[in-house]
Design a protein around this motif. Structure first.
Motif, mmCIF file in Angstrom:
data_model
loop_
_atom_site.group_PDB
_atom_site.id
_atom_site.type_symbol
_atom_site.label_atom_id
_atom_site.label_comp_id
_atom_site.label_asym_id
_atom_site.label_seq_id
_atom_site.Cartn_x
_atom_site.Cartn_y
_atom_site.Cartn_z
ATOM 1 N N ILE A 53 38.571 -60.105 84.906
ATOM 2 C CA ILE A 53 37.753 -59.642 83.782
ATOM 3 C C ILE A 53 38.232 -58.279 83.329
ATOM 4 O O ILE A 53 38.513 -57.397 84.163
ATOM 5 C CB ILE A 53 36.266 -59.596 84.197
ATOM 6 C CG1 ILE A 53 35.730 -61.033 84.352
ATOM 7 C CG2 ILE A 53 35.423 -58.840 83.162
ATOM 8 C CD1 ILE A 53 34.409 -61.128 85.047
ATOM 9 N N LEU A 54 38.348 -58.098 82.014
ATOM 10 C CA LEU A 54 38.732 -56.815 81.439
ATOM 11 C C LEU A 54 37.472 -56.000 81.178
ATOM 12 O O LEU A 54 36.717 -56.298 80.252
ATOM 13 C CB LEU A 54 39.507 -57.023 80.133
ATOM 14 C CG LEU A 54 39.879 -55.741 79.375
ATOM 15 C CD1 LEU A 54 40.927 -54.931 80.138
ATOM 16 C CD2 LEU A 54 40.372 -56.082 77.962
ATOM 17 N N ALA A 55 37.236 -54.977 81.994
ATOM 18 C CA ALA A 55 36.095 -54.086 81.797
ATOM 19 C C ALA A 55 36.589 -52.880 81.014
ATOM 20 O O ALA A 55 37.155 -51.947 81.574
ATOM 21 C CB ALA A 55 35.503 -53.674 83.136
ATOM 22 N N LEU A 56 36.396 -52.913 79.713
ATOM 23 C CA LEU A 56 36.922 -51.888 78.812
ATOM 24 C C LEU A 56 35.845 -51.517 77.806
ATOM 25 O O LEU A 56 35.445 -52.342 76.978
ATOM 26 C CB LEU A 56 38.165 -52.415 78.084
ATOM 27 C CG LEU A 56 38.781 -51.515 77.013
ATOM 28 C CD1 LEU A 56 39.381 -50.263 77.646
ATOM 29 C CD2 LEU A 56 39.856 -52.283 76.235
ATOM 30 N N ASN A 57 35.336 -50.288 77.875
ATOM 31 C CA ASN A 57 34.297 -49.814 76.961
ATOM 32 C C ASN A 57 33.134 -50.802 76.918
ATOM 33 O O ASN A 57 32.443 -50.982 77.903
ATOM 34 C CB ASN A 57 34.888 -49.552 75.575
ATOM 35 C CG ASN A 57 35.921 -48.442 75.586
ATOM 36 O OD1 ASN A 57 36.032 -47.702 76.553
ATOM 37 N ND2 ASN A 57 36.699 -48.335 74.530
ATOM 38 N N GLN A 58 32.910 -51.480 75.776
ATOM 39 C CA GLN A 58 31.805 -52.425 75.666
ATOM 40 C C GLN A 58 32.113 -53.775 76.302
ATOM 41 O O GLN A 58 31.235 -54.638 76.397
ATOM 42 C CB GLN A 58 31.450 -52.624 74.183
ATOM 43 C CG GLN A 58 30.963 -51.352 73.504
ATOM 44 C CD GLN A 58 30.856 -51.503 71.994
ATOM 45 O OE1 GLN A 58 31.074 -52.574 71.432
ATOM 46 N NE2 GLN A 58 30.507 -50.414 71.327
ATOM 47 N N GLY A 59 33.342 -53.989 76.707
ATOM 48 C CA GLY A 59 33.757 -55.267 77.278
ATOM 49 C C GLY A 59 33.563 -55.321 78.779
ATOM 50 O O GLY A 59 33.429 -54.309 79.461
ATOM 51 N N GLY A 60 33.553 -56.531 79.305
ATOM 52 C CA GLY A 60 33.403 -56.767 80.731
ATOM 53 C C GLY A 60 32.778 -58.127 80.952
ATOM 54 O O GLY A 60 32.962 -59.047 80.149
ATOM 55 N N LEU A 61 32.031 -58.273 82.037
ATOM 56 C CA LEU A 61 31.246 -59.483 82.248
ATOM 57 C C LEU A 61 29.975 -59.338 81.422
ATOM 58 O O LEU A 61 29.239 -58.367 81.573
ATOM 59 C CB LEU A 61 30.924 -59.664 83.732
ATOM 60 C CG LEU A 61 30.130 -60.912 84.107
ATOM 61 C CD1 LEU A 61 30.847 -62.187 83.681
ATOM 62 C CD2 LEU A 61 29.872 -60.926 85.627
ATOM 63 N N LEU A 62 29.699 -60.298 80.563
ATOM 64 C CA LEU A 62 28.689 -60.115 79.514
ATOM 65 C C LEU A 62 27.492 -61.033 79.736
ATOM 66 O O LEU A 62 26.680 -60.786 80.603
ATOM 67 C CB LEU A 62 29.366 -60.298 78.151
ATOM 68 C CG LEU A 62 30.555 -59.331 77.918
ATOM 69 C CD1 LEU A 62 31.364 -59.726 76.696
ATOM 70 C CD2 LEU A 62 30.070 -57.904 77.817
#
Length: 297
Positions: free
Chosen positions: A29-38
């Motif tokens: 999973i790419l945890a970047l700013n607003q991104g991640g596991l959603l």
């Protein structure tokens, strides 16, 4: 309860106690700013198939997007994990993934995909937010999928050579609340505007919700995003929040809607009549919910 944590952990609470060990088996999973596991959603027939669905960002800082994965929850691990949908085109940066999911009564899955980000983020030489009006792109859309990720044959633009067949509705910015009113059969969303202009929308397949051609939002740098706040070929929001509340989750209870607000630090109770029209709203204050925080997200 299943709880997603943005850095990429899936947790289980059993009988009110948090399992200290995260669920195993998630993909990278790419945890970047607003991104991640959603978001996360349980299959309507979970008792038969043990399937759970989750949205997450994958890729790199320069090329990433929302994916929908599914797997069988067995104890404290996911098995037979597979990616059933990948939003396209890929984008750069860590803004506006959207990612909310809701099941329709026919066991098809709606997934909200964000528009990709604010200016100056571009794609193919133009502001990426204009992808919300491009029906060849998943960005700024709600897509509708079968539970295996295939495309339903009755989607609105199935067979249109200029449209992606997965698209259900378009003209969205960044949906962070998605819920179904099973009593009336309506789908509702709460959507982030830019500077003001947050929206509550009743979602119907085949409709254009305007972003960014029609909006009440202002640019973060000042000035109008659009001179139009309504258009006969586009759906007007049922509620516009200015100043912004920064919508989070959305729930239906007792025939009414309850929308979270990050900046407002409150839950907004939205009263509906028998036809599903908004007749009143009020903020339910949450005192001391965030002692010492700035109230910004």
């Amino acid at each position: 309860m299943l709880i997603t944590e943005r850095p990429g952990r899936l947790r289980i609470v059993r009988d009110g106690i948090l399992d200290p060990t995260p669920v195993a088996g998630l993909p990278e999973i790419l945890a970047l700013n607003q991104g991640g596991l959603l978001d996360i959603a349980v299959h309507p027939r979970f008792e038969e198939n043990s399937l759970i669905y989750f949205t997450y960002s994958q890729g790199t800082q320069e090329a990433n997007g929302v994916a929908v994965g599914r797997g069988e929850l067995r104890g404290s691990s996911l098995e037979n994990v597979e990616v059933i949908f990948q939003a396209a085109p890929l984008k750069r940066g860590g803004q506006h993934f959207g990612s909310r999911m809701v099941w329709l009564p026919d066991d098809t899955l709606l997934v909200a995909i964000g528009d990709g980000g604010n200016p100056p983020v571009q794609l193919d030489g133009e502001l990426i937010r204009l992808q919300a009006q491009n029906r060849g792109s998943h960005l700024g859309k709600i897509v509708r999928l079968n539970d295996d990720g295939s495309i339903p044959s009755d989607n609105p633009w199935q067979g249109d050579p200029n449209s992606d067949p997965a698209i259900w509705s378009y003209g969205h910015r960044n949906i962070q609340g998605l819920a179904i009113d099973s009593q009336r059969g309506h789908v509702w969303s709460t959507e982030h505007g830019a500077r003001g202009g947050d929206e509550l929308n009743r979602i119907e397949g085949g409709e254009n919700y305007g972003w960014p051609l029609v909006t009440h939002s202002q640019e973060y740098t000042g000035g109008r995003i659009s001179d139009r706040q309504s258009h006969p070929d586009m759906v007007d929001p049922d509620i516009v929040w200015t100043p912004a509340i920064a919508p989070s989750g959305l729930a239906v209870h007792g025939g009414d809607l309850f929308a979270g607000g990050l900046v407002s630090q409150s839950v907004h109770h939205i009263q509906l009549n028998e036809s599903g029209e908004v007749i009143d709203q009020r903020a339910i204050a949450i005192a001391s919910a965030c002692a010492g925080c700035s109230g910004k997200s």
